[in-house]
Design an enzyme around this catalytic site. Structure first.
Site, PDB file in Angstrom:
ATOM      1  N   LEU A   1       0.845  -1.192   0.000  1.00 26.86           N
ATOM      2  CA  LEU A   1       0.000   0.000   0.000  1.00 26.86           C
ATOM      3  C   LEU A   1       0.880   1.241   0.000  1.00 26.86           C
ATOM      4  CD1 LEU A   1      -3.177   0.984   1.691  1.00 26.86           C
ATOM      5  CD2 LEU A   1      -1.166   2.196   2.481  1.00 26.86           C
TER       6      LEU A   1
ATOM      7  N   PRO B   1       7.431  11.574   0.187  1.00 26.26           N
ATOM      8  CA  PRO B   1       8.562  12.289   0.798  1.00 26.26           C
ATOM      9  C   PRO B   1       8.112  13.554   1.535  1.00 26.26           C
ATOM     10  CG  PRO B   1       9.167  11.528  -1.384  1.00 26.26           C
ATOM     11  CD  PRO B   1       7.710  11.208  -1.224  1.00 26.26           C
TER      12      PRO B   1
ATOM     13  N   ALA C   1       4.848  14.105   2.498  1.00 26.49           N
ATOM     14  CA  ALA C   1       3.524  13.882   3.093  1.00 26.49           C
ATOM     15  C   ALA C   1       3.545  12.637   3.968  1.00 26.49           C
ATOM     16  CB  ALA C   1       2.463  13.732   1.995  1.00 26.49           C
ATOM     17  N   GLY C   2       3.860  12.830   5.262  1.00 21.45           N
ATOM     18  CA  GLY C   2       3.904  11.717   6.210  1.00 21.45           C
ATOM     19  C   GLY C   2       2.717  11.800   7.149  1.00 21.45           C
ATOM     20  N   SER C   3       2.902  12.497   8.290  1.00 23.28           N
ATOM     21  CA  SER C   3       1.788  12.654   9.238  1.00 23.28           C
ATOM     22  C   SER C   3       0.618  13.378   8.572  1.00 23.28           C
ATOM     23  CB  SER C   3       2.263  13.430  10.469  1.00 23.28           C
ATOM     24  OG  SER C   3       3.277  12.709  11.121  1.00 23.28           O
TER      25      SER C   3
ATOM     26  N   LEU D   1      -8.273   0.076  10.823  1.00 20.71           N
ATOM     27  CA  LEU D   1      -8.052  -1.371  10.854  1.00 20.71           C
ATOM     28  C   LEU D   1      -6.560  -1.678  10.961  1.00 20.71           C
ATOM     29  CD1 LEU D   1     -10.622  -2.548   8.149  1.00 20.71           C
ATOM     30  CD2 LEU D   1     -10.880  -2.516  10.624  1.00 20.71           C
ATOM     31  N   GLU D   2      -5.758  -0.881  10.243  1.00 19.64           N
ATOM     32  CA  GLU D   2      -4.305  -1.090  10.292  1.00 19.64           C
ATOM     33  C   GLU D   2      -3.786  -0.907  11.717  1.00 19.64           C
ATOM     34  OE1 GLU D   2      -2.111   1.400   7.586  1.00 19.64           O
ATOM     35  OE2 GLU D   2      -0.202   0.998   8.593  1.00 19.64           O
TER      36      GLU D   2
ATOM     37  N   GLN E   1      18.310  -5.695  29.040  1.00 20.47           N
ATOM     38  CA  GLN E   1      19.009  -5.530  30.324  1.00 20.47           C
ATOM     39  C   GLN E   1      19.269  -6.896  30.974  1.00 20.47           C
ATOM     40  OE1 GLN E   1      19.929  -2.500  30.912  1.00 20.47           O
ATOM     41  NE2 GLN E   1      20.997  -2.896  32.834  1.00 20.47           N
TER      42      GLN E   1
ATOM     43  N   GLY F   1       0.988   5.984  11.484  1.00 22.45           N
ATOM     44  CA  GLY F   1       0.730   7.188  12.288  1.00 22.45           C
ATOM     45  C   GLY F   1       1.614   7.160  13.519  1.00 22.45           C
TER      46      GLY F   1
END
Ligand SMILES: Cc1cc2nc3c(=O)[nH]c(=O)nc-3n(C[C@H](O)[C@H](O)[C@H](O)COP(=O)(O)OP(=O)(O)OC[C@H]3O[C@@H](n4cnc5c(N)ncnc54)[C@H](O)[C@@H]3O)c2cc1C
Length: 400
Positions: free
Chosen positions: A136, A141, A143-145, A255-256, A357, A385
């Site tokens: 998908l 580049p 357009a992320g959040s 859903l993701e 640890q 997200g």
């Protein structure tokens, strides 16, 4: 409470455990993953190697198309069940689990939910039997959040085709995908209301993989930047309605998010198991380190964190199970799915930190299994997200 009412009240209690048939599915997927996927995980991590035939094997085992009707080659089950498969895969090969979910949920399930009959018949059988790999493409580049508002990829109608121009980045399965569900602006003036979804095949003219990206974790899952240069896509490959892609995106993202949490759960379970084994066998001061109270405290914390991730993950998956097509992207389920993945990802980070640890120096060595898990943890606070975006969703819904 009088004695007479107590039995019926007891019967009315919701069960927080898996039903026997759900446990069977989890166990069967676990066996498959331990036998078939675990042996691949070290080489996948070392070399970012992609095992060519593994999707065919997963398809033969009936572990694709979990949510899809048997009419199209699926197994006719539900989202919750696909979450169980993902949990099991993530215990044994989390990189492959990520590739699986990009194919199964982001691509296949989205096409099943939103595609018309022609599209379903054309693409679902090959995705369900594993002969074709799905991906998908939403992120770009620039357009992320702000994936929708800042999207620059465009699709212009030209006769019975659309012409796509733009690029997508960080696309899971990008280098190996045959079928890509891609979002583009069909009406840039309308902003997020002018987005449509298309299926692009890897051989379409004008499509290419610009570069494979090398990652710090989940290394065997293949990630790429994709480019569309006057890429000709048949108009019949539009998924859903023109300019209504937002509902496809938003419902798919809920859903993701519900489906990313099981990855965290599977990794937490494996990290706890490895830590218990190590604590029992590693000796210092003449005793297994499991006998030291500070190590016991960490194991107790890790157990509590893992169990709370399990409870929240299952509850939200169950609620997302019946999300109607076009639903989501708003309301309670929008906040809840963001909350479950946010909690699962952050809690997994704590579990893995304590796990390393307990492993001491051996946990810091690249080749160790716990190190491989530790390097994976950050992605799940970023992909689907970021934590900050999840918080914006949750508070946005609460403060409406
Ligand atoms: C390994 C990997 C696989 C991926 N797979 C896919 C895939 O298959 N398909 C796909 O489409 N995408 C995929 N992604 C992309 C992923 O969804 C994005 O990386 C993610 O949405 C964040 O976008 P960005 O990286 O551009 O960060 P940015 O949006 O640039 O964010 C940078 C920082 O700024 C913060 N920030 C941004 N806006 C705000 C705000 N308003 N308030 C507060 N903080 C803010 C962010 O939270 C973050 O901390 C993948 C990413 C990775 C790393």
């Amino acid at each position: 409470m009088d004695e007479q009412s107590s039995p019926s009240l007891r019967n009315a209690q919701p069960s927080f455990d898996l039903a026997p048939e759900q446990q069977e599915i989890l166990d069967a997927a676990d066996r498959f993953a331990r036998n078939e996927l675990f042996p691949l995980s070290e080489r996948m991590d070392n070399e970012e190697w992609w095992p060519e035939d593994i999707f065919l094997k997963i398809g033969e085992a009936g572990l694709f198309g979990i949510t899809v009707s048997p009419d199209y080659g699926g197994s006719g089950s539900d989202l919750f069940t696909s979450g169980l498969v993902l949990q099991a895969f993530s215990r044994w090969n989390h990189a492959l689990a990520l590739s699986w979910v990009a194919h199964e949920n982001l691509c296949l399930n989205n096409i099943y939910r939103n595609g018309n009959e022609f599209i379903r018949r054309k693409y679902l059988p090959g995705l369900c039997d594993g002969t074709r790999i799905g991906a998908l493409g939403l992120t770009e580049p620039g357009a992320g959040s702000d994936a929708l508002g800042s999207m620059r990829t465009t699709a212009r109608r030209d006769g019975d085709h659309y012409i796509l121009n733009g690029s997508k980045i960080y696309i899971t399965n990008g280098p190996v995908a045959d079928v890509l569900l891609v979002y583009a602006k069909t009406n840039p003036q309308l902003g997020p209301k002018g987005i449509s979804a298309f299926i692009v095949e890897k051989d379409y003219p004008g499509f290419r993989v610009a570069q494979k990206l090398v990652k710090m974790g989940f290394r065997g899952s293949q990630t790429a930047e994709l480019v569309f240069e006057d890429c000709r896509v048949p108009a019949e490959n539009m998924v859903g309605v023109e300019n209504r892609g937002v509902s496809v995106v938003m419902s798919g993202l809920d859903l993701e998010r519900a489906m990313i949490a099981p990855i965290c759960l599977g990794i937490c379970e494996r990290a706890l198991e490895l830590s218990i084994d190590y604590a029992k066998t590693r000796k210092q001061f003449g005793r297994p380190i499991a006998e030291f109270q500070m190590v016991q405290s960490k194991i107790a914390d890790m157990y509590v964190w893992t169990e709370t991730v399990r409870t929240f993950t299952y509850r939200v998956l169950a609620q997302a199970n019946d999300l109607e097509v076009g639903g989501g992207g708003r309301g309670h389920i929008h906040a809840l799915t963001a909350a479950s993945v946010m909690y699962a990802a952050e809690t997994m980070g704590r579990v893995l930190s304590e796990a390393v640890q307990i492993h001491g120096g051996s946990g810091y060595i690249w080749e160790s299994e716990i190190n491989r898990l530790y390097r994976s943890s950050k992605l799940l606070e970023i992909g689907a997200g970021t934590t900050e975006v999840r918080k914006m969703i949750i508070s946005g819904e609460l403060l409406k």
